[in-house]
Design a protein around this motif. Structure first.
Motif, PDB file in Angstrom:
ATOM      1  N   VAL A  25       0.847  -1.191   0.000  1.00 49.11           N
ATOM      2  CA  VAL A  25       0.000   0.000   0.000  1.00 49.11           C
ATOM      3  C   VAL A  25       0.881   1.240   0.000  1.00 49.11           C
ATOM      4  N   HIS A  26       0.552   2.183  -0.884  1.00 51.76           N
ATOM      5  CA  HIS A  26       1.296   3.441  -0.946  1.00 51.76           C
ATOM      6  C   HIS A  26       0.372   4.645  -0.879  1.00 51.76           C
ATOM      7  N   ASP A  27      -0.832   4.444  -0.431  1.00 54.20           N
ATOM      8  CA  ASP A  27      -1.832   5.498  -0.311  1.00 54.20           C
ATOM      9  C   ASP A  27      -2.002   5.859   1.159  1.00 54.20           C
ATOM     10  N   ASP A  28      -1.831   7.132   1.487  1.00 53.91           N
ATOM     11  CA  ASP A  28      -1.886   7.541   2.894  1.00 53.91           C
ATOM     12  C   ASP A  28      -3.251   7.301   3.530  1.00 53.91           C
ATOM     13  N   ARG A  29      -4.331   7.512   2.805  1.00 55.71           N
ATOM     14  CA  ARG A  29      -5.647   7.289   3.392  1.00 55.71           C
ATOM     15  C   ARG A  29      -5.809   5.816   3.761  1.00 55.71           C
ATOM     16  N   THR A  30      -5.365   4.930   2.869  1.00 50.62           N
ATOM     17  CA  THR A  30      -5.453   3.497   3.162  1.00 50.62           C
ATOM     18  C   THR A  30      -4.540   3.130   4.317  1.00 50.62           C
ATOM     19  N   GLN A  31      -3.359   3.721   4.366  1.00 47.71           N
ATOM     20  CA  GLN A  31      -2.450   3.486   5.502  1.00 47.71           C
ATOM     21  C   GLN A  31      -3.154   3.867   6.807  1.00 47.71           C
ATOM     22  N   PHE A  32      -3.796   5.048   6.803  1.00 55.00           N
ATOM     23  CA  PHE A  32      -4.478   5.504   8.020  1.00 55.00           C
ATOM     24  C   PHE A  32      -5.641   4.575   8.371  1.00 55.00           C
ATOM     25  N   GLU A  33      -6.363   4.124   7.378  1.00 50.25           N
ATOM     26  CA  GLU A  33      -7.465   3.194   7.640  1.00 50.25           C
ATOM     27  C   GLU A  33      -6.944   1.922   8.296  1.00 50.25           C
ATOM     28  N   TYR A  34      -5.919   1.312   7.712  1.00 49.39           N
ATOM     29  CA  TYR A  34      -5.380   0.073   8.277  1.00 49.39           C
ATOM     30  C   TYR A  34      -4.827   0.287   9.684  1.00 49.39           C
ATOM     31  N   LEU A  35      -4.106   1.393   9.891  1.00 43.93           N
ATOM     32  CA  LEU A  35      -3.591   1.672  11.235  1.00 43.93           C
ATOM     33  C   LEU A  35      -4.730   1.824  12.234  1.00 43.93           C
ATOM     34  N   SER A  36      -5.785   2.507  11.821  1.00 47.85           N
ATOM     35  CA  SER A  36      -6.928   2.718  12.716  1.00 47.85           C
ATOM     36  C   SER A  36      -7.635   1.406  13.017  1.00 47.85           C
ATOM     37  N   LEU A  37      -7.780   0.552  12.017  1.00 47.92           N
ATOM     38  CA  LEU A  37      -8.371  -0.765  12.259  1.00 47.92           C
ATOM     39  C   LEU A  37      -7.516  -1.566  13.230  1.00 47.92           C
ATOM     40  N   GLU A  38      -6.200  -1.447  13.086  1.00 49.06           N
ATOM     41  CA  GLU A  38      -5.293  -2.149  14.016  1.00 49.06           C
ATOM     42  C   GLU A  38      -5.464  -1.625  15.443  1.00 49.06           C
ATOM     43  N   VAL A  39      -5.620  -0.314  15.591  1.00 46.33           N
ATOM     44  CA  VAL A  39      -5.849   0.272  16.918  1.00 46.33           C
ATOM     45  C   VAL A  39      -7.122  -0.317  17.522  1.00 46.33           C
ATOM     46  N   MET A  40      -8.197  -0.322  16.751  1.00 42.82           N
ATOM     47  CA  MET A  40      -9.470  -0.830  17.266  1.00 42.82           C
ATOM     48  C   MET A  40      -9.406  -2.330  17.533  1.00 42.82           C
ATOM     49  N   LEU A 141      12.103  -4.886  13.253  1.00 39.95           N
ATOM     50  CA  LEU A 141      11.597  -3.776  12.456  1.00 39.95           C
ATOM     51  C   LEU A 141      10.345  -3.176  13.091  1.00 39.95           C
ATOM     52  N   SER A 142       9.412  -4.018  13.494  1.00 37.18           N
ATOM     53  CA  SER A 142       8.184  -3.494  14.097  1.00 37.18           C
ATOM     54  C   SER A 142       8.483  -2.801  15.420  1.00 37.18           C
ATOM     55  N   PHE A 154       2.093   8.811  18.693  1.00 36.26           N
ATOM     56  CA  PHE A 154       1.046   7.855  18.341  1.00 36.26           C
ATOM     57  C   PHE A 154       0.705   6.975  19.538  1.00 36.26           C
ATOM     58  N   LYS A 155      -0.541   6.506  19.582  1.00 37.85           N
ATOM     59  CA  LYS A 155      -1.004   5.638  20.668  1.00 37.85           C
ATOM     60  C   LYS A 155      -1.554   4.332  20.113  1.00 37.85           C
ATOM     61  N   TYR A 156      -1.521   3.297  20.952  1.00 43.82           N
ATOM     62  CA  TYR A 156      -2.029   1.962  20.615  1.00 43.82           C
ATOM     63  C   TYR A 156      -1.299   1.355  19.422  1.00 43.82           C
ATOM     64  N   LEU A 157      -0.060   1.726  19.205  1.00 42.97           N
ATOM     65  CA  LEU A 157       0.698   1.172  18.091  1.00 42.97           C
ATOM     66  C   LEU A 157       2.041   0.642  18.588  1.00 42.97           C
ATOM     67  N   GLY A 158       1.989  -0.448  19.370  1.00 47.70           N
ATOM     68  CA  GLY A 158       3.203  -1.092  19.839  1.00 47.70           C
ATOM     69  C   GLY A 158       3.752  -2.049  18.797  1.00 47.70           C
ATOM     70  N   PRO A 159       4.821  -2.764  19.126  1.00 45.22           N
ATOM     71  CA  PRO A 159       5.469  -3.659  18.168  1.00 45.22           C
ATOM     72  C   PRO A 159       4.555  -4.725  17.561  1.00 45.22           C
ATOM     73  N   THR A 160       3.645  -5.275  18.346  1.00 41.96           N
ATOM     74  CA  THR A 160       2.747  -6.306  17.820  1.00 41.96           C
ATOM     75  C   THR A 160       1.745  -5.706  16.839  1.00 41.96           C
ATOM     76  N   THR A 161       1.184  -4.560  17.203  1.00 45.52           N
ATOM     77  CA  THR A 161       0.219  -3.902  16.323  1.00 45.52           C
ATOM     78  C   THR A 161       0.898  -3.442  15.042  1.00 45.52           C
ATOM     79  N   VAL A 162       2.099  -2.904  15.148  1.00 45.66           N
ATOM     80  CA  VAL A 162       2.834  -2.469  13.959  1.00 45.66           C
ATOM     81  C   VAL A 162       3.178  -3.681  13.084  1.00 45.66           C
TER      82      VAL A 162
END
Length: 173
Positions: A25-40, A141-142, A154-162
């Protein structure tokens, strides 16, 4: 197609596996969506996130990070009152916070994509033991990326989530 330990009875999971998971993925909106889904997803399961994805898209303005960055307390209450939404104030507030951090990363690097893919020199890194069923929950890396994200607020983005985010993006090793 091999599905590892994926739920092969859920059509939404199968479609996600076949069409999105592991696709760079190279689209920032999609990156943000996936990161947000990972947070939730923290403490829950990915199947639930896929089933609640449309509700979350509605709650978070289609994962428009600029819009989400401007959300305030009334938006948090609106999101938490949305039928079908995961009711975690801390996670909702974390996504709003992360949208603000996301904007700062974009200002510094030109895009979140450039920032994140910079950790792999823009190369897709495939985890070579995945096919054997050996998948760790995090790696060096994560851990580096998570530490840098935390340093940036950033919050809720530890090594496992990343690491999970990287699996989605096909840059895990």
């Amino acid at each position: 197609m091999s599905y590892c330990d994926w739920d092969t009875t859920d059509e939404l999971c199968l479609r996600y596996h076949d069409e999105e998971w592991g696709v760079p993925v190279h689209d920032d909106r999609t990156q943000f969506e996936y990161l947000s889904l990972e947070v939730m997803q923290c403490g829950l399961n990915w199947t639930m996130m896929l089933h609640k994805r449309e509700v979350m898209r509605t709650c978070f303005a289609g994962f428009d990070f600029d819009a989400v960055a401007g959300f305030g307390p009334d938006d948090v209450d609106r999101i938490l009152a949305t039928p079908g939404m995961i009711c975690s104030r801390r996670k909702v507030e974390a996504i709003i916070n992360n949208a603000q951090c996301f904007q700062r990363v974009r200002e510094e690097f030109g895009s979140f994509d450039a920032y994140l893919w910079g950790f792999s020199d823009g190369k897709t890194i495939l985890y070579n033991k995945h096919a054997d069923g050996w998948i760790p929950v995090s790696n060096g890396l994560s851990a580096r990326v998570a530490a840098d994200l935390r340093r940036r607020g950033f919050k809720y983005l530890g090594p496992t989530t990343v690491y999970s985010h990287f699996e989605t993006l096909c840059v895990s090793n």
